[in-house]
Enzyme design. Structure first.
Site, PDB file in Angstrom:
ATOM      1  N   ASP A 116     -59.824  31.148 -69.597  1.00  0.00           N
ATOM      2  CA  ASP A 116     -58.849  31.603 -70.588  1.00  0.00           C
ATOM      3  C   ASP A 116     -59.377  32.736 -71.456  1.00  0.00           C
ATOM      4  O   ASP A 116     -58.987  32.881 -72.613  1.00  0.00           O
ATOM      5  CB  ASP A 116     -58.413  30.434 -71.505  1.00  0.00           C
ATOM      6  CG  ASP A 116     -57.969  29.230 -70.700  1.00  0.00           C
ATOM      7  OD1 ASP A 116     -57.210  29.441 -69.748  1.00  0.00           O
ATOM      8  OD2 ASP A 116     -58.388  28.111 -71.009  1.00  0.00           O
ATOM      9  N   LYS A 145     -58.724  37.454 -68.836  1.00  0.00           N
ATOM     10  CA  LYS A 145     -59.007  38.288 -67.657  1.00  0.00           C
ATOM     11  C   LYS A 145     -57.740  38.966 -67.145  1.00  0.00           C
ATOM     12  O   LYS A 145     -57.768  40.099 -66.682  1.00  0.00           O
ATOM     13  CB  LYS A 145     -59.590  37.421 -66.526  1.00  0.00           C
ATOM     14  CG  LYS A 145     -60.903  36.750 -66.887  1.00  0.00           C
ATOM     15  CD  LYS A 145     -61.423  35.873 -65.766  1.00  0.00           C
ATOM     16  CE  LYS A 145     -60.669  34.583 -65.548  1.00  0.00           C
ATOM     17  NZ  LYS A 145     -60.795  33.578 -66.597  1.00  0.00           N
ATOM     18  N   GLY A 193     -54.191  30.201 -65.004  1.00  0.00           N
ATOM     19  CA  GLY A 193     -52.967  30.707 -65.606  1.00  0.00           C
ATOM     20  C   GLY A 193     -53.292  32.017 -66.277  1.00  0.00           C
ATOM     21  O   GLY A 193     -54.043  32.058 -67.239  1.00  0.00           O
ATOM     22  N   HIS A 194     -52.797  33.094 -65.720  1.00  0.00           N
ATOM     23  CA  HIS A 194     -53.087  34.409 -66.292  1.00  0.00           C
ATOM     24  C   HIS A 194     -51.836  34.925 -66.973  1.00  0.00           C
ATOM     25  O   HIS A 194     -50.814  35.132 -66.328  1.00  0.00           O
ATOM     26  CB  HIS A 194     -53.521  35.389 -65.192  1.00  0.00           C
ATOM     27  CG  HIS A 194     -54.870  35.050 -64.648  1.00  0.00           C
ATOM     28  ND1 HIS A 194     -55.407  35.639 -63.522  1.00  0.00           N
ATOM     29  CD2 HIS A 194     -55.796  34.182 -65.081  1.00  0.00           C
ATOM     30  CE1 HIS A 194     -56.605  35.136 -63.299  1.00  0.00           C
ATOM     31  NE2 HIS A 194     -56.868  34.250 -64.232  1.00  0.00           N
ATOM     32  N   GLN A 229     -60.706  30.939 -63.595  1.00  0.00           N
ATOM     33  CA  GLN A 229     -61.620  30.078 -64.361  1.00  0.00           C
ATOM     34  C   GLN A 229     -62.851  30.908 -64.781  1.00  0.00           C
ATOM     35  O   GLN A 229     -62.714  32.105 -64.949  1.00  0.00           O
ATOM     36  CB  GLN A 229     -62.015  28.816 -63.571  1.00  0.00           C
ATOM     37  CG  GLN A 229     -60.876  27.830 -63.381  1.00  0.00           C
ATOM     38  CD  GLN A 229     -60.025  28.128 -62.160  1.00  0.00           C
ATOM     39  OE1 GLN A 229     -60.542  28.449 -61.110  1.00  0.00           O
ATOM     40  NE2 GLN A 229     -58.730  28.030 -62.302  1.00  0.00           N
TER      41      GLN A 229
HETATM   42  P1  IMP Z   1     -59.365  21.292 -62.397  1.00  0.00           P
HETATM   43  O1  IMP Z   1     -59.746  22.677 -62.021  1.00  0.00           O
HETATM   44  O2  IMP Z   1     -57.899  21.089 -62.565  1.00  0.00           O
HETATM   45  O3  IMP Z   1     -59.969  20.279 -61.466  1.00  0.00           O
HETATM   46  O4  IMP Z   1     -59.989  20.984 -63.851  1.00  0.00           O
HETATM   47  C1  IMP Z   1     -61.393  20.884 -64.063  1.00  0.00           C
HETATM   48  C2  IMP Z   1     -61.775  21.453 -65.413  1.00  0.00           C
HETATM   49  O5  IMP Z   1     -61.580  22.858 -65.396  1.00  0.00           O
HETATM   50  C3  IMP Z   1     -60.924  20.948 -66.584  1.00  0.00           C
HETATM   51  O6  IMP Z   1     -61.750  20.885 -67.734  1.00  0.00           O
HETATM   52  C4  IMP Z   1     -59.872  22.011 -66.765  1.00  0.00           C
HETATM   53  O7  IMP Z   1     -59.363  22.037 -68.073  1.00  0.00           O
HETATM   54  C5  IMP Z   1     -60.697  23.252 -66.459  1.00  0.00           C
HETATM   55  N1  IMP Z   1     -59.896  24.368 -65.959  1.00  0.00           N
HETATM   56  C6  IMP Z   1     -59.395  24.548 -64.728  1.00  0.00           C
HETATM   57  N2  IMP Z   1     -58.742  25.708 -64.637  1.00  0.00           N
HETATM   58  C7  IMP Z   1     -58.836  26.304 -65.829  1.00  0.00           C
HETATM   59  C8  IMP Z   1     -58.394  27.561 -66.345  1.00  0.00           C
HETATM   60  O8  IMP Z   1     -57.786  28.384 -65.660  1.00  0.00           O
HETATM   61  N3  IMP Z   1     -58.700  27.802 -67.647  1.00  0.00           N
HETATM   62  C9  IMP Z   1     -59.413  26.949 -68.405  1.00  0.00           C
HETATM   63  N4  IMP Z   1     -59.852  25.775 -67.967  1.00  0.00           N
HETATM   64  C10 IMP Z   1     -59.573  25.454 -66.690  1.00  0.00           C
END
Ligand code: IMP
Length: 436
Positions: free
Chosen positions: A17, A20, A44-45, A226
């Site tokens: 977040d 990017k 989520g961009h 991420q």
């Molecule tokens: P998952 O990717 O849904 O398995 O989540 C694993 C961890 O990564 C969790 O703490 C999510 O909140 C975090 N996470 C996954 N995608 C994002 C992102 O795009 N932005 C911020 N945190 C993320």
């Protein structure tokens, strides 16, 4: 001889977040190809154009530039239902990706039983909860590693689909029990084919496409999802996502070699946020943290969850700079710090015995005892919101940014001073000069 120095990777240096999407969107006009290489619709961009924001989860952020060719690499996970919704949203805004998008036939699919398993685990994990996005990311990557995954290319062989889906499905069924509300394999297959129908012409060999593009010297922009502290190998395991969000994931998820990469732009907010559970030594559980959250509108793009907020954490960012070979920093959301009397910068950590910690711990337990060492800086009275050149920056903001850059061990390349495309500027004399 190709000019690989024009190819650029944009990677997150914190816990995601960072903003990017804004940089990808700003730079896309200069690149012929924009490539996603890992992650799924956990990303989520948000890109803001003319005051209107659009949240993209799986479609590369270059979508809004009609000249950009969009590539979804083999390391990406796709939820086709969500993908179709995103394409519909873009169509409503007059944006079409048909004829300018290629999805790797090796990219894996997220299926309903992956989502059910992710949510079941999170629901029954108690204090071991990771706080995932609940989008089935972990289970879909697990199926990939277990060689039970279903790939985009399989959609071109519908006669094999039920069999491909069934191995993974049966395992999840055993784990969740017969009462779990899972659609049947037949329903999953039929829905998948329904979503896939208009996309079949977009599926192809993205590796060869990128090899050819690179050989012709067509500039390529790699868009990370991420961030490094969520990387399955180099992040705060087990509180991470299930892909390599740092530089290694780029090569694995495209099939290009390191020789195809020119520069790496690392993106970090001027403070720190994190969604989900796991260590975050800089977290502020007080009114200052609340203020960062409300001024910075720190709520998840994908899940709407409030983000944990704290001062800029130099040790984690430096770790990410080193891991990724960052050439320059994109520092985002400086304007959120406007009006603070004092601004903190986490310059190091102390362990439980009060000793200096020079390396990031690898075990979650060791993170728990870390105390941040915070250096305070004088805030600035003149707002930075919308500032578009270096000379307009208040002296206090310059001092803060100089310290941030020193501590992170990377020069600043771009500074963002607001959500809109126009709010921010390229740092003087940097490799981005002329690109934005
Ligand atoms: P998952 O990717 O849904 O398995 O989540 C694993 C961890 O990564 C969790 O703490 C999510 O909140 C975090 N996470 C996954 N995608 C994002 C992102 O795009 N932005 C911020 N945190 C993320």
């Amino acid at each position: 001889m190709t000019d690989r120095s024009r190819n650029l990777a944009i990677l997150g240096l914190q816990w995601g977040d960072e903003g990017k999407g804004k940089l990808v969107d700003l730079l896309s006009a200069r690149f012929r190809h924009v490539v996603r290489f890992q992650g799924g619709n956990n990303a989520g961009h948000t890109v803001v154009v003319d005051g209107q924001s659009i949240a993209l989860h799986q479609v590369p952020s270059g979508a809004l530039h009609p000249e950009c060719f969009l590539v979804v690499g083999s390391g990406v996970l796709l939820n086709l239902e969500v993908f179709r919704q995103e394409l519909d949203l873009l169509t409503q805004r007059g944006v079409s990706v048909f004829g300018r998008m290629l999805i790797s036939e090796k990219a894996h699919l997220i299926l309903p039983h992956h989502i059910a398993l992710d949510q079941w685990r999170e629901g029954s994990a108690g204090t071991n909860k990771i706080g995932t996005t609940g989008r089935g990311i972990g289970p879909a990557y697990e199926m990939k590693a277990a060689r039970m995954g279903v790939r985009m290319g399989d959609l071109k062989h519908p006669e094999t689909l039920i069999e491909r889906i069934s191995t993974g499905y049966e395992e999840v069924r055993i784990l969740l029990g017969s009462a779990a509300p899972l659609p049947s394999i037949e329903t999953i297959t039929a829905q998948l084919m329904d979503y896939a129908k208009p996309l079949l012409s977009l599926i192809g060999d993205t590796q060869t496409h990128l090899w050819n593009a690179n050989a012709k010297g067509e500039p390529i922009l790699f868009e990370g999802a991420q961030a490094t502290l969520l990387d399955i190998d180099h992040g705060t395991y087990p509180f991470v996502t299930s892909s390599n969000c740092s530089i290694g994931g780029l090569f694995a998820g495209t099939g290009l070699s390191h020789k195809a990469l020119g520069h790496v732009l690392g993106v970090a907010k001027a403070y720190t946020t994190r969604v989900g559970a796991g260590p975050m030594p800089s977290e502020l559980l007080d009114a200052t943290g609340d203020r960062l959250r409300s001024v910075g509108r720190e709520f998840g793009t994908t899940t709407g969850r409030p983000r944990r907020c704290g001062w800029f954490d130099a040790p984690i960012t430096r770790h990410a700079v080193r891991t990724n070979g960052v050439d320059g920093l994109g520092v985002m959301k400086l304007d959120v710090l406007d009006g603070f009397d004092e601004i903190g910068l986490v310059v190091g950590y102390r362990d439980g015995m009060g000793g200096r910690v020079s390396q990031l711990p690898s075990c979650a337990q060791d993170w728990l005892e870390l105390q941040p060492e915070i250096k305070m800086f004088k805030g600035w009275s003149q707002p930075t919101r919308g500032v578009r050149n270096f000379d307009q920056l208040p002296a206090e903001a310059r001092s803060y940014l100089a310290a941030l850059s020193d501590a992170a061990e990377a020069p600043i390349a771009y500074l963002s001073t607001g959500p809109d495309r126009e709010e921010g500027f390229v740092w003087p004399e940097h490799f981005l000069t002329g690109l934005i």
